[in-house]
Design a protein around this motif. Sequence first.
Motif, mmCIF file in Angstrom:
data_model
loop_
_atom_site.group_PDB
_atom_site.id
_atom_site.type_symbol
_atom_site.label_atom_id
_atom_site.label_comp_id
_atom_site.label_asym_id
_atom_site.label_seq_id
_atom_site.Cartn_x
_atom_site.Cartn_y
_atom_site.Cartn_z
ATOM 1 N N TRP A 110 0.791 -1.227 0.000
ATOM 2 C CA TRP A 110 0.000 0.000 0.000
ATOM 3 C C TRP A 110 0.826 1.281 0.000
ATOM 4 N N SER A 111 2.161 1.184 0.093
ATOM 5 C CA SER A 111 2.974 2.393 0.256
ATOM 6 C C SER A 111 2.849 3.363 -0.908
ATOM 7 N N VAL A 112 2.606 2.859 -2.114
ATOM 8 C CA VAL A 112 2.366 3.713 -3.276
ATOM 9 C C VAL A 112 0.869 3.826 -3.556
ATOM 10 N N ALA A 113 0.180 2.697 -3.534
ATOM 11 C CA ALA A 113 -1.231 2.663 -3.936
ATOM 12 C C ALA A 113 -2.116 3.512 -3.031
ATOM 13 N N GLU A 114 -1.854 3.493 -1.726
ATOM 14 C CA GLU A 114 -2.770 4.188 -0.813
ATOM 15 C C GLU A 114 -2.708 5.714 -0.956
ATOM 16 N N PRO A 115 -1.533 6.354 -0.826
ATOM 17 C CA PRO A 115 -1.527 7.816 -0.983
ATOM 18 C C PRO A 115 -1.941 8.277 -2.375
ATOM 19 N N VAL A 116 -1.504 7.545 -3.416
ATOM 20 C CA VAL A 116 -1.905 7.914 -4.780
ATOM 21 C C VAL A 116 -3.406 7.722 -4.952
ATOM 22 N N GLY A 117 -3.941 6.648 -4.382
ATOM 23 C CA GLY A 117 -5.373 6.388 -4.475
ATOM 24 C C GLY A 117 -6.210 7.457 -3.795
ATOM 25 N N TYR A 118 -5.765 7.926 -2.631
ATOM 26 C CA TYR A 118 -6.485 8.999 -1.943
ATOM 27 C C TYR A 118 -6.390 10.307 -2.728
ATOM 28 N N PHE A 119 -5.222 10.574 -3.296
ATOM 29 C CA PHE A 119 -5.001 11.818 -4.032
ATOM 30 C C PHE A 119 -5.877 11.895 -5.282
ATOM 31 N N THR A 120 -6.057 10.752 -5.941
ATOM 32 C CA THR A 120 -6.809 10.720 -7.203
ATOM 33 C C THR A 120 -8.253 10.278 -7.019
ATOM 34 N N ASN A 121 -8.654 10.062 -5.753
ATOM 35 C CA ASN A 121 -10.029 9.664 -5.443
ATOM 36 C C ASN A 121 -10.355 8.248 -5.914
ATOM 37 N N ALA A 163 -5.107 17.908 -1.100
ATOM 38 C CA ALA A 163 -5.370 16.481 -1.226
ATOM 39 C C ALA A 163 -4.089 15.665 -1.093
ATOM 40 N N ALA A 164 -2.985 16.177 -1.662
ATOM 41 C CA ALA A 164 -1.704 15.477 -1.554
ATOM 42 C C ALA A 164 -1.248 15.397 -0.102
ATOM 43 N N LYS A 165 -1.401 16.511 0.614
ATOM 44 C CA LYS A 165 -1.017 16.536 2.019
ATOM 45 C C LYS A 165 -1.904 15.613 2.844
ATOM 46 N N MET A 166 -3.219 15.655 2.582
ATOM 47 C CA MET A 166 -4.140 14.806 3.313
ATOM 48 C C MET A 166 -3.908 13.331 2.985
ATOM 49 N N ALA A 167 -3.535 13.028 1.735
ATOM 50 C CA ALA A 167 -3.283 11.643 1.334
ATOM 51 C C ALA A 167 -2.168 11.034 2.169
ATOM 52 N N MET A 168 -1.100 11.776 2.392
ATOM 53 C CA MET A 168 0.012 11.267 3.188
ATOM 54 C C MET A 168 -0.364 11.208 4.668
ATOM 55 N N GLY A 169 -1.114 12.222 5.128
ATOM 56 C CA GLY A 169 -1.544 12.213 6.527
ATOM 57 C C GLY A 169 -2.466 11.048 6.833
ATOM 58 N N ALA A 170 -3.405 10.765 5.908
ATOM 59 C CA ALA A 170 -4.339 9.650 6.107
ATOM 60 C C ALA A 170 -3.618 8.311 6.044
ATOM 61 N N THR A 171 -2.611 8.209 5.164
ATOM 62 C CA THR A 171 -1.827 6.977 5.085
ATOM 63 C C THR A 171 -1.099 6.716 6.397
ATOM 64 N N MET A 172 -0.485 7.756 6.961
ATOM 65 C CA MET A 172 0.202 7.591 8.243
ATOM 66 C C MET A 172 -0.790 7.366 9.377
ATOM 67 N N PHE A 173 -1.990 7.933 9.255
ATOM 68 C CA PHE A 173 -3.032 7.687 10.251
ATOM 69 C C PHE A 173 -3.332 6.193 10.346
ATOM 70 N N HIS A 174 -3.273 5.515 9.211
ATOM 71 C CA HIS A 174 -3.537 4.072 9.199
ATOM 72 C C HIS A 174 -2.318 3.247 9.610
ATOM 73 N N TRP A 175 -1.104 3.756 9.329
ATOM 74 C CA TRP A 175 0.096 2.939 9.496
ATOM 75 C C TRP A 175 1.034 3.436 10.604
ATOM 76 N N GLY A 176 0.671 4.529 11.290
ATOM 77 C CA GLY A 176 1.576 5.119 12.265
ATOM 78 C C GLY A 176 1.426 4.568 13.663
#
Length: 405
Positions: A3-14, A29-42
């Motif tokens: 998910w390291s590529v798919a998740e942030p890119v997927g959130y960014f592109t909806n 959206a780019a900033k939120m995509a990375m924040g949401a990814t870390m929210f799940h994996w941090g």
Amino acid sequence: MFWSVAEPVGYFTNWFGTPLNTPEGTAEAAKMAMGATMFHWGLHPWAIYAVVGLSLAFFTYNCNMPLTIRSTFYPLLKGKTWGWPGNFIDILAVLATIFGLATSLGFGAQQAAGGLNFLFDIPNTINTQIAIIFVVTIVAIFSVTKGLEGGVKVLSNINMSLAMILMLFVMITGSTMVIINGVGTILVSYVESIIPLSNWIGRQDTAFYHGWTVFYWAWWISWSPFVGMFIARISRGRTVREFMMAVLLVPTLVTTVWMATFGGMGLEQVKNGVGQLANGITDSSLALFQMLENLPLSGITSFLAIVLVLVFFITSSDSGSLVIDSITAGGKIDVPVAQRVFWATLEGIIAAVLLFGGGADALGALQAAAITVGLPFTIVLIIMCFSLIIGLRKEYKMHYSKLKS
């Protein structure tokens, strides 16, 4: 790896839905995509693992109880810990571990099959994915017979070294400064979004919240008996403070760098219109390889990524089998080899059944399996917290009384 590529890119592109309905394709959206990814994996998954790991370590090493989940409930259950209530707790832990590992193995098979299709045009079908599970299970069986030192440790050291090499390669050959700056950006976004993303009241992005956040929490919970016990086994002699810092902070920081490297590189390619990722994600299992395609030596790095995915899940299967062995053997570490083989085989069979039964919606089947076994174990974790508090307070009072005397 998956998910390291798919998740942030997927959130960014909806493609997966945008967190908090952030407008897609924007800087926000780019900033939120990375924040949401870390929210799940941090911190969240490691906090879950820390509850189980600290409870097991305390009651095993400080209270001289067997290394099994039921031991953590002794302050509440007393003698019933060794009766049917304890049996029920251990059975639930075994089921959570098996299905959590099977879910991960299913994801790994999907990504490995996607990579083989990407590199060698091998059809990415259910049959290919099941064949990969079969091979992984055979290797896992061989490794698990060698035990912790001879099998799991050797493969884990090799795997972590290869993962570090791949990450450094992407850092150096990719947009180095973007990745370095991304570490700070992702941490800031994580801090800013952790409370809004944690609030489930009045959410408009229910598809994202239920489809991903709830799934992730259930998945981590299903892994908690396995990871928690493994952490406990290697933490003897540590203080509680040392334990919490090592379990919570170190993995979170490593994950931040990993996600900033792979996720940041994926987002950079999308924003600059580079490669297939710029056209949107059509298959999440291919996202990593589509990102690597735009870097030098893509054939070598993609093959290395496939190997990493497979070995990661071999070591996970091995570790999980050893943990399940310990639980089902009442906390014993040295169990018959045949028992280890049985659990490693069962994990592979369940993963194959989930993929085959899920058909076109194999991803949904894997998610449903994790949620089904993860959510009931949530109750066990909450009660475990209270039991640990009781145990720690009793230990403190005992030491305090000795100091006074």
